[in-house]
Design a protein around this motif. Sequence first.
Motif, PDB file in Angstrom:
ATOM      1  N   ASN A   9       0.819  -1.214   0.000  1.00  0.00           N
ATOM      2  CA  ASN A   9       0.000   0.000   0.000  1.00  0.00           C
ATOM      3  C   ASN A   9       0.852   1.263   0.000  1.00  0.00           C
ATOM      4  O   ASN A   9       0.406   2.311   0.458  1.00  0.00           O
ATOM      5  CB  ASN A   9      -0.917   0.007   1.230  1.00  0.00           C
ATOM      6  CG  ASN A   9      -1.920  -1.103   1.184  1.00  0.00           C
ATOM      7  OD1 ASN A   9      -2.702  -1.210   0.250  1.00  0.00           O
ATOM      8  ND2 ASN A   9      -1.885  -1.969   2.186  1.00  0.00           N
ATOM      9  N   TRP A  10       2.062   1.162  -0.509  1.00  0.00           N
ATOM     10  CA  TRP A  10       3.010   2.264  -0.408  1.00  0.00           C
ATOM     11  C   TRP A  10       2.477   3.564  -1.007  1.00  0.00           C
ATOM     12  O   TRP A  10       2.628   4.629  -0.425  1.00  0.00           O
ATOM     13  CB  TRP A  10       4.343   1.889  -1.044  1.00  0.00           C
ATOM     14  CG  TRP A  10       5.375   2.962  -0.855  1.00  0.00           C
ATOM     15  CD1 TRP A  10       5.940   3.728  -1.810  1.00  0.00           C
ATOM     16  CD2 TRP A  10       5.952   3.394   0.387  1.00  0.00           C
ATOM     17  NE1 TRP A  10       6.836   4.601  -1.259  1.00  0.00           N
ATOM     18  CE2 TRP A  10       6.853   4.416   0.102  1.00  0.00           C
ATOM     19  CE3 TRP A  10       5.775   3.018   1.718  1.00  0.00           C
ATOM     20  CZ2 TRP A  10       7.588   5.071   1.087  1.00  0.00           C
ATOM     21  CZ3 TRP A  10       6.502   3.675   2.700  1.00  0.00           C
ATOM     22  CH2 TRP A  10       7.393   4.678   2.374  1.00  0.00           C
ATOM     23  N   LYS A  11       1.838   3.489  -2.149  1.00  0.00           N
ATOM     24  CA  LYS A  11       1.335   4.714  -2.777  1.00  0.00           C
ATOM     25  C   LYS A  11       0.354   5.439  -1.868  1.00  0.00           C
ATOM     26  O   LYS A  11       0.368   6.662  -1.785  1.00  0.00           O
ATOM     27  CB  LYS A  11       0.700   4.413  -4.130  1.00  0.00           C
ATOM     28  CG  LYS A  11       1.710   4.055  -5.184  1.00  0.00           C
ATOM     29  CD  LYS A  11       1.080   3.844  -6.534  1.00  0.00           C
ATOM     30  CE  LYS A  11       2.151   3.482  -7.540  1.00  0.00           C
ATOM     31  NZ  LYS A  11       1.608   3.325  -8.881  1.00  0.00           N
ATOM     32  N   GLN A  12      -0.486   4.701  -1.174  1.00  0.00           N
ATOM     33  CA  GLN A  12      -1.448   5.313  -0.270  1.00  0.00           C
ATOM     34  C   GLN A  12      -0.789   5.799   1.025  1.00  0.00           C
ATOM     35  O   GLN A  12      -1.239   6.761   1.634  1.00  0.00           O
ATOM     36  CB  GLN A  12      -2.566   4.326   0.096  1.00  0.00           C
ATOM     37  CG  GLN A  12      -3.480   3.968  -1.055  1.00  0.00           C
ATOM     38  CD  GLN A  12      -2.935   2.816  -1.909  1.00  0.00           C
ATOM     39  OE1 GLN A  12      -1.858   2.283  -1.671  1.00  0.00           O
ATOM     40  NE2 GLN A  12      -3.692   2.451  -2.912  1.00  0.00           N
ATOM     41  N   LEU A  13       0.271   5.126   1.441  1.00  0.00           N
ATOM     42  CA  LEU A  13       0.914   5.451   2.714  1.00  0.00           C
ATOM     43  C   LEU A  13       1.983   6.535   2.609  1.00  0.00           C
ATOM     44  O   LEU A  13       2.405   7.070   3.626  1.00  0.00           O
ATOM     45  CB  LEU A  13       1.534   4.188   3.316  1.00  0.00           C
ATOM     46  CG  LEU A  13       0.530   3.168   3.822  1.00  0.00           C
ATOM     47  CD1 LEU A  13       1.250   1.885   4.212  1.00  0.00           C
ATOM     48  CD2 LEU A  13      -0.237   3.717   4.998  1.00  0.00           C
ATOM     49  N   LYS A  14       2.395   6.868   1.412  1.00  0.00           N
ATOM     50  CA  LYS A  14       3.448   7.871   1.258  1.00  0.00           C
ATOM     51  C   LYS A  14       3.083   9.178   1.955  1.00  0.00           C
ATOM     52  O   LYS A  14       3.929   9.814   2.573  1.00  0.00           O
ATOM     53  CB  LYS A  14       3.756   8.130  -0.214  1.00  0.00           C
ATOM     54  CG  LYS A  14       4.582   7.046  -0.830  1.00  0.00           C
ATOM     55  CD  LYS A  14       4.923   7.171  -2.289  1.00  0.00           C
ATOM     56  CE  LYS A  14       4.707   8.392  -3.044  1.00  0.00           C
ATOM     57  NZ  LYS A  14       5.176   8.328  -4.438  1.00  0.00           N
ATOM     58  N   GLY A  15       1.826   9.574   1.888  1.00  0.00           N
ATOM     59  CA  GLY A  15       1.393  10.807   2.536  1.00  0.00           C
ATOM     60  C   GLY A  15       1.539  10.743   4.045  1.00  0.00           C
ATOM     61  O   GLY A  15       1.974  11.711   4.678  1.00  0.00           O
TER      62      GLY A  15
END
Length: 67
Positions: A9-15
């Motif tokens: 879920n890296w794209k969602q967790l980057k924020g």
Amino acid sequence: MDWNRVEGNWKQLKGKVKEQWGKLTEDDLDQIAGRRDQLEGKIQERYGLEKDRVREAVDDWYGRQGW
């Protein structure tokens, strides 16, 4: 601890990572790509913290994600 969730879920967790460690750049986050060792290394580099302290901070952050 199942770090695979972070990687998946890296794209969602980057924020959320950026909120916690604001000194990390977008390029840093893209390079990290969800890999814990890369995240810890970049945090050490940007904040000048000890490895054990960074590991504890990442563990604490992960625990607050409410999986």
